[in-house]
Enzyme design. Structure first.
Site, short mmCIF file in Angstrom:
data_model
loop_
_atom_site.label_atom_id
_atom_site.label_comp_id
_atom_site.label_asym_id
_atom_site.label_seq_id
_atom_site.Cartn_x
_atom_site.Cartn_y
_atom_site.Cartn_z
N CYS A 116 0.80 -1.22 0.00
CA CYS A 116 0.00 0.00 0.00
C CYS A 116 0.84 1.28 0.00
O CYS A 116 0.32 2.37 -0.23
CB CYS A 116 -0.94 0.00 1.19
SG CYS A 116 -2.01 -1.46 1.25
N HIS A 258 -3.35 6.94 1.87
CA HIS A 258 -3.78 5.63 1.41
C HIS A 258 -5.17 5.36 1.96
O HIS A 258 -5.43 5.53 3.15
CB HIS A 258 -2.79 4.56 1.89
CG HIS A 258 -3.31 3.17 1.80
ND1 HIS A 258 -3.90 2.67 0.66
CD2 HIS A 258 -3.37 2.16 2.72
CE1 HIS A 258 -4.28 1.43 0.88
NE2 HIS A 258 -3.97 1.10 2.13
N ASN A 288 -10.32 -0.34 -0.26
CA ASN A 288 -8.86 -0.35 -0.19
C ASN A 288 -8.30 -0.99 -1.45
O ASN A 288 -8.42 -2.20 -1.63
CB ASN A 288 -8.42 -1.11 1.06
CG ASN A 288 -6.91 -1.14 1.24
OD1 ASN A 288 -6.15 -0.87 0.32
ND2 ASN A 288 -6.47 -1.49 2.44
#
Length: 332
Positions: A116, A258, A288
Protein backbone atom coordinates in the site's frame (compact mmCIF):
# COMPACT_ATOMS: atom_id res chain seq x y z
CA UNK A 1 19.74 13.03 -21.53
CA UNK A 2 21.56 15.59 -19.43
CA UNK A 3 19.32 17.56 -17.13
CA UNK A 4 21.38 17.86 -13.95
CA UNK A 5 19.74 19.83 -11.21
CA UNK A 6 16.23 19.41 -12.59
CA UNK A 7 13.23 19.77 -10.37
CA UNK A 8 10.13 17.58 -10.58
CA UNK A 9 6.49 18.35 -11.32
CA UNK A 10 3.51 16.02 -11.48
CA UNK A 11 1.79 17.15 -14.66
CA UNK A 12 -0.85 14.53 -15.32
CA UNK A 13 -2.87 11.84 -13.60
CA UNK A 14 -5.27 9.12 -14.63
CA UNK A 15 -7.18 6.18 -13.22
CA UNK A 16 -9.15 3.09 -14.11
CA UNK A 17 -11.40 0.63 -12.29
CA UNK A 18 -13.27 -2.53 -13.26
CA UNK A 19 -16.92 -2.23 -14.23
CA UNK A 20 -18.32 -4.73 -11.72
CA UNK A 21 -19.23 -3.18 -8.35
CA UNK A 22 -19.51 -5.22 -5.17
CA UNK A 23 -21.70 -3.37 -2.66
CA UNK A 24 -22.07 -3.77 1.07
CA UNK A 25 -25.46 -5.32 0.41
CA UNK A 26 -23.83 -7.94 -1.80
CA UNK A 27 -21.36 -8.75 0.96
CA UNK A 28 -24.19 -9.14 3.46
CA UNK A 29 -25.43 -12.00 1.28
CA UNK A 30 -22.01 -13.67 1.42
CA UNK A 31 -20.95 -13.32 5.07
CA UNK A 32 -22.51 -12.22 8.35
CA UNK A 33 -22.28 -8.44 8.04
CA UNK A 34 -24.39 -5.41 7.13
CA UNK A 35 -24.17 -2.15 5.23
CA UNK A 36 -24.28 -0.21 8.51
CA UNK A 37 -21.54 -2.33 10.14
CA UNK A 38 -19.18 -1.88 7.19
CA UNK A 39 -19.83 1.86 6.75
CA UNK A 40 -19.44 2.59 10.45
CA UNK A 41 -16.11 0.77 10.76
CA UNK A 42 -14.51 1.49 7.37
CA UNK A 43 -16.39 4.22 5.49
CA UNK A 44 -16.79 1.86 2.53
CA UNK A 45 -19.91 1.29 0.45
CA UNK A 46 -18.60 -0.16 -2.81
CA UNK A 47 -15.52 -1.77 -4.27
CA UNK A 48 -14.75 -2.57 -7.92
CA UNK A 49 -13.92 -6.19 -8.78
CA UNK A 50 -11.97 -7.29 -11.87
CA UNK A 51 -13.73 -9.86 -14.03
CA UNK A 52 -11.93 -12.88 -15.54
CA UNK A 53 -11.38 -10.82 -18.71
CA UNK A 54 -9.89 -7.78 -16.93
CA UNK A 55 -6.19 -7.81 -16.08
CA UNK A 56 -3.96 -5.64 -13.96
CA UNK A 57 -1.97 -4.74 -17.05
CA UNK A 58 -5.08 -3.56 -18.89
CA UNK A 59 -6.26 -1.41 -15.98
CA UNK A 60 -2.76 0.05 -15.64
CA UNK A 61 -2.62 0.86 -19.36
CA UNK A 62 -5.93 2.75 -19.26
CA UNK A 63 -4.83 4.78 -16.22
CA UNK A 64 -1.47 5.45 -17.87
CA UNK A 65 -3.00 6.68 -21.12
CA UNK A 66 -5.27 9.07 -19.21
CA UNK A 67 -2.31 10.47 -17.26
CA UNK A 68 -0.20 10.89 -20.39
CA UNK A 69 -3.04 12.70 -22.15
CA UNK A 70 -3.48 15.12 -19.24
CA UNK A 71 0.27 15.81 -19.21
CA UNK A 72 0.07 16.78 -22.89
CA UNK A 73 2.79 14.43 -24.08
CA UNK A 74 2.83 11.18 -26.03
CA UNK A 75 3.66 7.65 -24.89
CA UNK A 76 6.89 7.76 -26.89
CA UNK A 77 8.05 10.69 -24.71
CA UNK A 78 8.09 8.45 -21.62
CA UNK A 79 11.61 7.48 -20.51
CA UNK A 80 10.77 5.24 -17.55
CA UNK A 81 7.75 3.35 -16.24
CA UNK A 82 7.55 2.25 -12.59
CA UNK A 83 4.62 -0.04 -11.84
CA UNK A 84 3.90 -0.32 -8.11
CA UNK A 85 1.93 -3.51 -7.52
CA UNK A 86 1.71 -6.54 -5.29
CA UNK A 87 -0.56 -8.43 -7.68
CA UNK A 88 1.12 -8.57 -11.11
CA UNK A 89 -0.37 -10.64 -13.89
CA UNK A 90 3.02 -12.31 -14.21
CA UNK A 91 5.35 -13.07 -11.31
CA UNK A 92 8.23 -11.88 -13.49
CA UNK A 93 6.55 -8.47 -13.56
CA UNK A 94 3.88 -6.62 -15.53
CA UNK A 95 5.50 -3.23 -16.18
CA UNK A 96 6.93 -4.30 -19.54
CA UNK A 97 3.50 -5.57 -20.59
CA UNK A 98 2.07 -2.13 -19.77
CA UNK A 99 4.87 -0.49 -21.74
CA UNK A 100 3.84 -2.53 -24.78
CA UNK A 101 0.12 -1.85 -24.32
CA UNK A 102 0.55 1.93 -24.27
CA UNK A 103 3.23 2.10 -26.97
CA UNK A 104 5.93 3.63 -24.78
CA UNK A 105 8.64 2.29 -27.08
CA UNK A 106 11.41 4.48 -25.66
CA UNK A 107 10.81 3.62 -22.02
CA UNK A 108 12.49 1.16 -19.69
CA UNK A 109 10.00 -0.44 -17.31
CA UNK A 110 10.11 -2.31 -14.02
CA UNK A 111 7.84 -3.36 -11.16
CA UNK A 112 8.16 -2.10 -7.59
CA UNK A 113 6.58 -3.98 -4.68
CA UNK A 114 5.84 -2.07 -1.49
CA UNK A 115 2.16 -2.97 -1.02
CA UNK A 116 0.00 0.00 0.00
CA UNK A 117 3.06 2.29 0.15
CA UNK A 118 3.92 1.39 -3.44
CA UNK A 119 2.74 4.49 -5.29
CA UNK A 120 4.44 6.84 -2.84
CA UNK A 121 7.67 4.83 -3.06
CA UNK A 122 7.40 4.92 -6.87
CA UNK A 123 7.06 8.71 -6.77
CA UNK A 124 10.18 9.02 -4.62
CA UNK A 125 12.10 6.66 -6.91
CA UNK A 126 11.02 8.62 -9.98
CA UNK A 127 12.26 11.79 -8.31
CA UNK A 128 15.81 10.43 -8.04
CA UNK A 129 16.03 9.65 -11.76
CA UNK A 130 14.69 13.09 -12.68
CA UNK A 131 16.77 15.10 -10.24
CA UNK A 132 19.92 13.21 -11.27
CA UNK A 133 19.28 14.10 -14.89
CA UNK A 134 18.91 10.50 -16.07
CA UNK A 135 15.31 10.77 -17.30
CA UNK A 136 12.94 13.63 -18.00
CA UNK A 137 9.51 11.97 -18.26
CA UNK A 138 8.64 9.20 -15.79
CA UNK A 139 5.30 7.40 -15.64
CA UNK A 140 4.42 5.98 -12.23
CA UNK A 141 1.51 3.59 -11.80
CA UNK A 142 -0.10 2.16 -8.69
CA UNK A 143 -2.30 -0.83 -9.44
CA UNK A 144 -3.62 -3.86 -7.62
CA UNK A 145 -6.17 -6.61 -8.16
CA UNK A 146 -6.47 -7.74 -4.56
CA UNK A 147 -9.73 -9.59 -5.23
CA UNK A 148 -7.53 -12.42 -6.53
CA UNK A 149 -6.20 -12.99 -3.03
CA UNK A 150 -9.12 -12.24 -0.72
CA UNK A 151 -10.64 -14.93 1.47
CA UNK A 152 -14.27 -14.22 0.66
CA UNK A 153 -15.43 -16.19 3.71
CA UNK A 154 -13.46 -13.98 6.13
CA UNK A 155 -15.83 -11.17 7.05
CA UNK A 156 -13.09 -9.18 8.79
CA UNK A 157 -11.07 -8.74 5.59
CA UNK A 158 -13.31 -9.45 2.60
CA UNK A 159 -15.23 -6.19 3.10
CA UNK A 160 -12.09 -4.10 2.70
CA UNK A 161 -10.45 -4.72 -0.63
CA UNK A 162 -11.15 -3.69 -4.22
CA UNK A 163 -9.35 -3.43 -7.54
CA UNK A 164 -8.12 -0.47 -9.54
CA UNK A 165 -5.23 1.46 -11.07
CA UNK A 166 -3.98 5.02 -10.92
CA UNK A 167 -1.09 6.75 -12.68
CA UNK A 168 0.83 10.00 -12.75
CA UNK A 169 3.35 11.61 -15.08
CA UNK A 170 6.40 13.13 -13.38
CA UNK A 171 8.45 15.56 -15.48
CA UNK A 172 11.73 17.34 -15.05
CA UNK A 173 11.41 21.13 -14.84
CA UNK A 174 13.92 23.96 -14.63
CA UNK A 175 11.80 26.47 -12.68
CA UNK A 176 11.87 25.11 -9.13
CA UNK A 177 10.82 21.80 -7.67
CA UNK A 178 7.25 20.77 -6.82
CA UNK A 179 8.24 17.84 -4.59
CA UNK A 180 9.04 19.72 -1.41
CA UNK A 181 10.07 16.84 0.88
CA UNK A 182 9.63 13.13 1.48
CA UNK A 183 10.50 10.20 3.75
CA UNK A 184 10.30 6.39 3.53
CA UNK A 185 10.26 3.93 6.44
CA UNK A 186 10.06 0.19 7.17
CA UNK A 187 9.59 -2.00 10.24
CA UNK A 188 10.02 -5.68 9.47
CA UNK A 189 9.44 -6.67 13.09
CA UNK A 190 5.73 -6.13 12.42
CA UNK A 191 5.75 -8.05 9.16
CA UNK A 192 3.21 -10.61 10.35
CA UNK A 193 0.53 -7.94 10.80
CA UNK A 194 -0.45 -8.04 7.12
CA UNK A 195 0.54 -10.83 4.75
CA UNK A 196 -0.12 -12.55 1.46
CA UNK A 197 2.10 -15.56 2.06
CA UNK A 198 3.44 -18.28 -0.21
CA UNK A 199 2.68 -21.75 1.09
CA UNK A 200 4.43 -24.72 -0.43
CA UNK A 201 3.85 -28.42 -0.85
CA UNK A 202 6.93 -30.61 -1.01
CA UNK A 203 7.74 -32.49 -4.20
CA UNK A 204 10.49 -35.08 -4.12
CA UNK A 205 12.76 -34.94 -7.14
CA UNK A 206 15.72 -37.36 -6.95
CA UNK A 207 18.15 -38.62 -4.27
CA UNK A 208 16.71 -36.67 -1.35
CA UNK A 209 16.34 -33.40 -3.26
CA UNK A 210 13.00 -31.82 -2.47
CA UNK A 211 11.48 -28.88 -4.34
CA UNK A 212 8.77 -26.48 -3.21
CA UNK A 213 5.61 -26.43 -5.29
CA UNK A 214 2.73 -24.28 -4.12
CA UNK A 215 0.89 -21.00 -4.41
CA UNK A 216 0.05 -17.85 -2.48
CA UNK A 217 -2.72 -18.07 0.07
CA UNK A 218 -5.33 -15.38 0.85
CA UNK A 219 -4.59 -12.14 2.66
CA UNK A 220 -4.32 -12.32 6.45
CA UNK A 221 -4.40 -9.22 8.60
CA UNK A 222 -4.30 -8.17 12.23
CA UNK A 223 -6.64 -5.20 11.86
CA UNK A 224 -6.06 -3.76 15.33
CA UNK A 225 -2.28 -3.78 14.93
CA UNK A 226 -2.44 -2.18 11.48
CA UNK A 227 -4.79 0.51 12.79
CA UNK A 228 -2.51 1.29 15.74
CA UNK A 229 0.53 1.37 13.49
CA UNK A 230 -1.11 3.73 10.98
CA UNK A 231 -2.50 6.28 13.42
CA UNK A 232 0.88 6.50 15.18
CA UNK A 233 3.37 6.39 12.32
CA UNK A 234 1.59 8.25 9.52
CA UNK A 235 1.15 11.59 11.34
CA UNK A 236 4.75 11.35 12.53
CA UNK A 237 5.98 10.83 8.95
CA UNK A 238 3.92 13.74 7.63
CA UNK A 239 5.09 16.01 10.45
CA UNK A 240 8.71 15.21 9.59
CA UNK A 241 8.07 15.93 5.92
CA UNK A 242 6.38 19.24 6.75
CA UNK A 243 9.30 20.21 8.99
CA UNK A 244 11.83 19.53 6.20
CA UNK A 245 9.68 21.53 3.78
CA UNK A 246 9.47 24.37 6.33
CA UNK A 247 5.67 24.12 6.33
CA UNK A 248 2.97 23.89 8.97
CA UNK A 249 -0.45 22.23 8.89
CA UNK A 250 -1.93 25.59 7.88
CA UNK A 251 0.08 25.47 4.65
CA UNK A 252 -1.45 22.15 3.59
CA UNK A 253 -4.36 22.40 1.13
CA UNK A 254 -5.12 18.68 0.93
CA UNK A 255 -4.38 15.53 2.90
CA UNK A 256 -4.03 12.55 0.55
CA UNK A 257 -3.72 9.25 2.42
CA UNK A 258 -3.78 5.63 1.41
CA UNK A 259 -7.48 4.78 1.46
CA UNK A 260 -7.35 1.97 4.01
CA UNK A 261 -10.05 3.04 6.42
CA UNK A 262 -11.95 6.31 6.86
CA UNK A 263 -11.41 6.16 10.62
CA UNK A 264 -7.63 6.04 10.08
CA UNK A 265 -7.78 9.06 7.77
CA UNK A 266 -9.91 11.01 10.24
CA UNK A 267 -7.59 10.13 13.15
CA UNK A 268 -4.49 11.21 11.19
CA UNK A 269 -6.10 14.52 10.21
CA UNK A 270 -7.12 15.17 13.81
CA UNK A 271 -3.62 14.55 15.13
CA UNK A 272 -2.13 16.84 12.48
CA UNK A 273 -4.80 19.49 13.18
CA UNK A 274 -5.83 19.46 9.54
CA UNK A 275 -9.59 20.07 9.04
CA UNK A 276 -11.53 17.02 7.90
CA UNK A 277 -12.80 18.87 4.81
CA UNK A 278 -9.23 18.83 3.50
CA UNK A 279 -9.11 15.01 3.39
CA UNK A 280 -9.25 13.62 -0.15
CA UNK A 281 -11.34 10.49 0.16
CA UNK A 282 -13.08 8.19 -2.31
CA UNK A 283 -12.95 5.13 -0.08
CA UNK A 284 -16.75 4.86 -0.16
CA UNK A 285 -16.62 4.02 -3.87
CA UNK A 286 -13.42 1.97 -4.18
CA UNK A 287 -12.52 0.50 -0.79
CA UNK A 288 -8.86 -0.35 -0.19
CA UNK A 289 -7.12 -0.70 -3.56
CA UNK A 290 -3.59 -0.91 -2.09
CA UNK A 291 -1.04 0.81 -4.36
CA UNK A 292 -3.84 2.24 -6.52
CA UNK A 293 -5.62 4.12 -3.75
CA UNK A 294 -3.57 7.34 -3.63
CA UNK A 295 -3.54 7.98 -7.41
CA UNK A 296 -7.24 7.00 -7.70
CA UNK A 297 -8.15 9.62 -5.09
CA UNK A 298 -5.81 12.22 -6.62
CA UNK A 299 -7.19 11.74 -10.12
CA UNK A 300 -10.79 12.08 -8.94
CA UNK A 301 -10.01 15.28 -7.02
CA UNK A 302 -8.11 16.84 -9.93
CA UNK A 303 -10.81 16.03 -12.49
CA UNK A 304 -13.54 17.31 -10.16
CA UNK A 305 -11.69 20.62 -9.91
CA UNK A 306 -11.04 20.23 -6.18
CA UNK A 307 -7.25 20.13 -6.51
CA UNK A 308 -5.94 23.08 -8.49
CA UNK A 309 -2.47 23.93 -9.85
CA UNK A 310 -0.22 25.12 -7.06
CA UNK A 311 -2.15 23.39 -4.28
CA UNK A 312 0.06 21.84 -1.61
CA UNK A 313 -0.68 18.18 -0.87
CA UNK A 314 0.53 16.09 2.06
CA UNK A 315 0.45 12.44 0.99
CA UNK A 316 1.17 9.24 2.89
CA UNK A 317 1.13 5.57 2.02
CA UNK A 318 1.27 2.79 4.61
CA UNK A 319 0.75 -0.94 4.76
CA UNK A 320 2.29 -4.39 4.50
CA UNK A 321 5.95 -4.75 5.26
CA UNK A 322 5.27 -2.87 7.38
CA UNK A 323 6.15 0.13 5.25
CA UNK A 324 5.11 3.75 5.29
CA UNK A 325 6.17 7.10 3.97
CA UNK A 326 5.14 10.67 3.30
CA UNK A 327 5.64 13.28 0.61
CA UNK A 328 4.73 16.94 0.36
CA UNK A 329 4.21 18.16 -3.19
CA UNK A 330 2.50 20.90 -5.17
CA UNK A 331 0.14 19.81 -7.91
CA UNK A 332 0.87 20.82 -11.49
Amino acid sequence: MNNMGAGIAITGCGSAAPEAILTNYHLAQMVETSDEWIKTRTGMSNRHIASPTESLSQLSAVAAKNAIAMAGISATDIDLIILATSTPDDMFGSACKVQGLIGATNAVAFDLTAACSGFLFALINATQFIRNGVYRNVLIIGADVLSRWVDWSDRASCVLFGDGAGAAVCQGISDGDRLLSYGMYSNGSQNDSLNLNYQSDCQALVDGIIAQQGTYHPITMNGKEVYRFAVARVPEAIEKAMFHANLTANDIDWLLLHQANQRIMDAVAKRLKIPSEKILSNIAEYGNTSAASIPLALDAAVREGKVKPGDTIAASGFGAGLTWGAAIFQWG
